[in-house]
Scaffold this active site. Structure first.
Site, mmCIF file in Angstrom:
data_model
loop_
_atom_site.group_PDB
_atom_site.id
_atom_site.type_symbol
_atom_site.label_atom_id
_atom_site.label_comp_id
_atom_site.label_asym_id
_atom_site.label_seq_id
_atom_site.Cartn_x
_atom_site.Cartn_y
_atom_site.Cartn_z
ATOM 1 N N GLY A 1 60.903 33.077 32.881
ATOM 2 C CA GLY A 1 62.334 33.325 33.077
ATOM 3 C C GLY A 1 62.694 34.793 33.263
ATOM 4 O O GLY A 1 63.860 35.141 33.404
ATOM 5 N N GLY B 1 61.510 36.676 35.781
ATOM 6 C CA GLY B 1 61.366 37.072 37.181
ATOM 7 C C GLY B 1 59.996 37.625 37.530
ATOM 8 O O GLY B 1 59.876 38.495 38.400
ATOM 9 N N ALA C 1 59.004 37.525 41.361
ATOM 10 C CA ALA C 1 59.757 38.469 42.196
ATOM 11 C C ALA C 1 59.362 39.907 41.863
ATOM 12 O O ALA C 1 59.313 40.768 42.748
ATOM 13 C CB ALA C 1 61.259 38.271 42.000
ATOM 14 N N ASP D 1 66.900 36.581 41.935
ATOM 15 C CA ASP D 1 65.798 37.317 41.295
ATOM 16 C C ASP D 1 65.342 38.484 42.169
ATOM 17 O O ASP D 1 65.215 39.619 41.697
ATOM 18 C CB ASP D 1 64.606 36.388 41.015
ATOM 19 C CG ASP D 1 64.856 35.436 39.855
ATOM 20 O OD1 ASP D 1 66.030 35.310 39.446
ATOM 21 O OD2 ASP D 1 63.900 34.807 39.369
HETATM 22 C C1 MEV Z 1 65.956 31.705 38.215
HETATM 23 O O1 MEV Z 1 65.809 32.991 37.668
HETATM 24 C C2 MEV Z 1 67.404 31.363 38.402
HETATM 25 C C3 MEV Z 1 67.686 29.977 38.977
HETATM 26 O O2 MEV Z 1 69.109 29.941 39.132
HETATM 27 C C4 MEV Z 1 67.009 29.774 40.307
HETATM 28 C C5 MEV Z 1 67.571 30.626 41.437
HETATM 29 O O3 MEV Z 1 68.686 31.157 41.318
HETATM 30 O O4 MEV Z 1 66.895 30.717 42.467
HETATM 31 C C6 MEV Z 1 67.287 28.888 38.017
#
Ligand code: MEV
Length: 321
Positions: A107, A109, A112, A154
């Site tokens: 979570g 990132g 990215a 991200d």
């Molecule tokens: C991921 O960090 C966030 C989500 O909203 C996916 C996205 O925005 O691409 C879950």
């Protein structure tokens, strides 16, 4: 190669989404901030002529020869994409070494950030200014490999490395903060690929579009309210909005008992508010915490089973006189 091989190092931060994840994939706004306490570093070294390009990613368990890479290898993909964008030779004599402090599928990132660090290093090593807008666009394409239908939040927050108000397809909007505030970030230790939670939400949205659109609208209203509180500097009020966002993420089916245990522990220890951040199911929870309570909340999260606890500060935006 000269007698003194050139070396270029570039870094990229992690990120947290303060509010609005998942709904952002469906055109609603979200707020995200970079987390500079954890970074990815990419170093490029010139090698002997004819040695070609090798990518070493010790923390990710990969060593890849570029000319032999699988077409789905995300590291090779971003290198090839960037070389093509800059019209560079397709197998330069480089060693690209990557070190990441960001847990994968957590979570923050990580995907990215790895792609951004690589891209920035290639831009700089080849004499191009590392333009965040070009880098963000390239990283977006690698994000599509990681999770299919990314919103683009991200790659944007990580490539620009600044707090953003993000709407898919919109212009990049930095936001101002009237106050400095602290987030405690706790890693549940459960890896949960964003690709899977995003695909699950999509399946449910397809089955029940009206219900899911209504939840996304409620999330959007919270994100707008949060922006106002951040701009006014009334940070304590942000906590309740995060708690409400968490309830809506539970309704989307992306929370988990483990995340809820951590969130509850943070609230019991005096956090103003807490929620999951990112794709959910595993990964990280974030808690908004008054400075005097950071130690207590961090200890409570560790006690409740967090594998790692970080704190990050979002600093007040400097006002012009
Ligand atoms: C991921 O960090 C966030 C989500 O909203 C996916 C996205 O925005 O691409 C879950």
């Amino acid at each position: 190669m000269s007698a003194f091989p050139r070396t270029t190092t570039a870094t990229a931060p992690g990120k947290i989404i303060l509010l609005g994840e998942h709904a952002v994939v469906y055109g609603r706004p979200a707020i995200a901030v970079p987390v500079t306490d954890v970074t990815v570093t990419a170093t490029i070294r010139d090698c002997a002529a004819g040695s070609g390009c090798t990518i070493l990613a010790h923390d990710l368990g990969h060593t890849v020869a570029l000319d032999n890479a699988d077409s789905t290898n995300p590291l090779a993909f971003i290198v090839q994409l960037t070389l093509a964008e800059l019209q560079l030779p397709d197998n330069p004599d480089w060693q690209i070494e990557i070190h990441s402090q960001i847990p994968i599928a957590g979570g923050l990132g990580s995907g990215a950030a790895v792609s951004t660090a690589i891209c920035r290093a290639i831009f700089t090593h080849s004499g191009h200014a590392p333009d965040p807008s070009r880098i963000s666009a390239l990283v977006y394409r690698s994000e599509e490999l990681y999770h299919g239908t990314p919103s683009g939040i991200d790659n944007t927050v990580i490539a620009y490395a600044m707090p953003i108000w993000f709407v898919k397809g919109g212009t990049i909007e930095p936001f101002t903060s009237g106050n400095t505030f602290t987030m405690v970030i706790a890693d549940s230790g459960i890896s949960s690929p964003t690709k899977e939670t995003v695909a699950d939400v999509r399946r449910q949205w397809q089955a029940e579009p009206a219900r899911f659109e209504a939840i996304f609208d409620e999330i959007a209203a919270l994100v707008h309210a949060a922006r106002r509180q951040i701009e006014y500097g009334t940070i304590d009020k942000l906590g309740a909005l995060m708690d409400q966002n968490q309830l809506l993420l539970e309704a989307l089916g992306v929370s988990s008992p483990r995340l809820q245990t951590l969130i509850e522990a943070a609230r019991q220890a005096g956090a103003w508010g807490a929620k999951l951040s990112g794709g959910g199911r595993g990964g990280n929870v974030i808690a908004l915490v008054e400075d005097a309570r950071v130690t207590r909340v961090s200890a409570a999260l560790t006690e409740a089973g967090a594998k790692r606890v970080l704190t990050t500060q979002i600093t007040a935006t400097q006002q012009r006189d």
